[in-house]
Design a protein around this motif. Structure first.
Motif, mmCIF file in Angstrom:
data_model
loop_
_atom_site.group_PDB
_atom_site.id
_atom_site.type_symbol
_atom_site.label_atom_id
_atom_site.label_comp_id
_atom_site.label_asym_id
_atom_site.label_seq_id
_atom_site.Cartn_x
_atom_site.Cartn_y
_atom_site.Cartn_z
ATOM 1 N N LYS A 179 0.775 -1.184 0.083
ATOM 2 C CA LYS A 179 0.078 0.055 0.037
ATOM 3 C C LYS A 179 0.868 1.174 0.083
ATOM 4 N N ALA A 180 0.603 2.408 -0.723
ATOM 5 C CA ALA A 180 1.165 3.504 -0.589
ATOM 6 C C ALA A 180 -0.141 4.626 -0.968
ATOM 7 N N ALA A 181 0.414 5.766 -0.243
ATOM 8 C CA ALA A 181 -0.792 6.920 -0.717
ATOM 9 C C ALA A 181 0.006 8.110 -0.618
ATOM 10 N N GLY A 182 -0.626 9.233 -0.729
ATOM 11 C CA GLY A 182 -0.007 10.631 -0.732
ATOM 12 C C GLY A 182 0.532 11.129 -2.231
ATOM 13 N N THR A 183 0.934 12.493 -2.173
ATOM 14 C CA THR A 183 1.319 12.827 -3.425
ATOM 15 C C THR A 183 2.965 13.203 -3.285
ATOM 16 N N ALA A 184 3.394 13.145 -4.693
ATOM 17 C CA ALA A 184 4.844 13.612 -4.939
ATOM 18 C C ALA A 184 4.738 14.946 -5.638
ATOM 19 N N GLY A 221 1.282 13.967 2.714
ATOM 20 C CA GLY A 221 0.054 13.155 3.007
ATOM 21 C C GLY A 221 0.626 11.674 2.743
ATOM 22 N N PHE A 222 1.934 11.237 2.981
ATOM 23 C CA PHE A 222 2.361 10.248 2.483
ATOM 24 C C PHE A 222 2.346 8.981 3.720
ATOM 25 N N SER A 223 2.095 7.760 3.123
ATOM 26 C CA SER A 223 2.172 6.872 3.825
ATOM 27 C C SER A 223 2.520 5.562 2.815
ATOM 28 N N VAL A 224 3.058 4.421 3.540
ATOM 29 C CA VAL A 224 3.441 3.258 2.729
ATOM 30 C C VAL A 224 3.652 2.072 3.689
ATOM 31 N N SER A 225 3.284 0.741 2.968
ATOM 32 C CA SER A 225 3.318 -0.400 4.092
ATOM 33 C C SER A 225 4.924 -0.444 4.624
ATOM 34 N N GLU A 226 5.293 -1.079 5.653
ATOM 35 C CA GLU A 226 6.300 -1.049 6.100
ATOM 36 C C GLU A 226 7.456 -1.946 5.469
ATOM 37 N N GLY A 227 8.666 -1.607 5.295
ATOM 38 C CA GLY A 227 9.357 -2.459 4.900
ATOM 39 C C GLY A 227 11.100 -2.326 5.535
ATOM 40 N N ASN A 272 11.350 7.776 5.756
ATOM 41 C CA ASN A 272 10.976 7.928 7.136
ATOM 42 C C ASN A 272 9.336 7.465 7.104
ATOM 43 N N LEU A 273 9.209 6.099 7.577
ATOM 44 C CA LEU A 273 8.010 5.525 7.718
ATOM 45 C C LEU A 273 7.145 6.089 8.652
ATOM 46 N N LYS A 274 7.439 7.073 9.563
ATOM 47 C CA LYS A 274 6.712 7.920 10.454
ATOM 48 C C LYS A 274 6.525 8.997 10.126
ATOM 49 N N SER A 275 6.857 9.652 9.001
ATOM 50 C CA SER A 275 6.512 10.954 8.400
ATOM 51 C C SER A 275 5.790 11.055 7.262
ATOM 52 N N ALA A 276 4.597 11.888 7.448
ATOM 53 C CA ALA A 276 3.722 12.023 6.429
ATOM 54 C C ALA A 276 4.279 12.968 5.485
ATOM 55 N N ASP A 277 5.201 14.103 5.804
ATOM 56 C CA ASP A 277 5.899 14.858 4.874
ATOM 57 C C ASP A 277 7.018 15.061 4.754
ATOM 58 N N GLN A 278 7.792 14.719 3.716
ATOM 59 C CA GLN A 278 9.094 14.592 3.676
ATOM 60 C C GLN A 278 9.782 15.304 2.274
#
Length: 290
Positions: free
Chosen positions: A206-211, A222-228, A251-257
């Motif tokens: 799963k992945a969501a958000g914008t680049a 607004g980023f999120s992704v399955s853990e890896g 950074n799996l814990k940050s929605a904005d990078q």
């Protein structure tokens, strides 16, 4: 009576002679005045001609000066645009990534990585010809950004940057250099354009958000992704992570990078990938559009 007539006749003759003399003396004076007027006119015309000639010479001089200035300006623009760039590719089953750029006598490696080797050096060469190439120093395997002085090199002799293992006599990486000005201008235009895309999960992840890429910065919102275990962000052509360019760990814990992509040639890429280097799997993908 006869005497009076004779006297009158003589007087008439004398008056005729006097009048004739007066008429002759006035004519040369008039002609002289006319001549002086003509001379003045000629002198005036001569002055006008000289002025016109001077004006023509000044115009020609100014035109020549203007042409020289334009030529100098063009020459200056050409020098300013003389940039050589290339993207590294692995050779001989080795891996290499990042970009090489030569400008103002400096060879800069950006976003650089290469397979480990015991004695890796950087060369300018013609194709793969290391033997006739020119060596500029040892590669730092731990540094993604490195600079080498190539001001003494005759750049017209070379078209490649090579990463060469002197101990094993093997080329680990190669960047073919390109100096086209049109490409350089296109790259500048691409760098200034705003590119955006929305993430979608890949390979059952799963992945969501914008680049968003703007002013040399890649922003994930607004980023999120399955853990890896080892997720990194790449710019790539489609799903081709192998020939893409890596910019850091997610950074799996940050929605904005935010990631610095100012060194990337954006005209070569159309996708942002979230890639697991350990599992060699794409977790997320955002197709970029202007």
């Amino acid at each position: 009576m006869k005497k009076m007539l004779f006297s009158l006749t003589g007087l008439i003759v004398v008056l005729s002679i006097v009048l004739a003399a007066c008429g002759q003396s006035e004519t040369p004076a008039s002609n002289a005045a006319s001549g002086n007027s003509a001379s003045a006119t000629t002198a005036s015309n001569s002055t006008g001609s000289d002025n016109a000639s001077s004006g023509d010479n000044a115009g020609a001089s100014n035109a020549s000066s203007s042409d020289d200035m334009m030529a100098d300006a063009a020459s200056g623009d050409n020098m300013a645009d003389a940039v050589l760039t290339g993207t590294f590719e692995g050779q001989n089953d080795m891996k290499a990534a990042g970009t090489a750029a030569i400008e103002n006598g400096q060879l800069k490696l950006s976003g650089f990585s290469v397979s480990e080797g015991p004695d890796l050096h950087i060369y300018l060469a013609k194709g793969d010809d290391v033997a006739d190439g020119m060596e500029f120093g040892k590669i730092d395997l731990k540094s993604a950004d490195q600079t080498f002085d190539v001001s003494k090199a005759d750049l017209s002799k070379y078209d490649s940057v090579l990463i060469y293992c002197q101990k094993a006599h093997v080329i680990f990486g190669k960047a073919a250099l390109d100096s086209k000005m049109a490409d350089h201008m296109d790259n500048m235009a691409a760098d200034s354009a705003k590119l955006t895309g929305s993430f979608e999960g890949q390979n059952e992840m799963k992945a969501a958000g914008t680049a968003t890429i703007e002013n040399g910065q890649l922003k994930l919102s607004g980023f999120s992704v399955s853990e890896g275990p080892d997720l990194h962000v790449y710019l790539a052509k489609g799903d081709d992570a192998a020939n893409g360019m890596e910019f850091g760990k997610i950074n799996l814990k940050s929605a904005d990078q935010t990631f610095d992509v100012s060194k990337a040639d954006l005209s070569k890429y159309d996708t942002v990938l979230i890639y697991c280097q350990k599992a060699h799997v794409i977790f997320g993908k955002a197709a970029l559009q202007a």
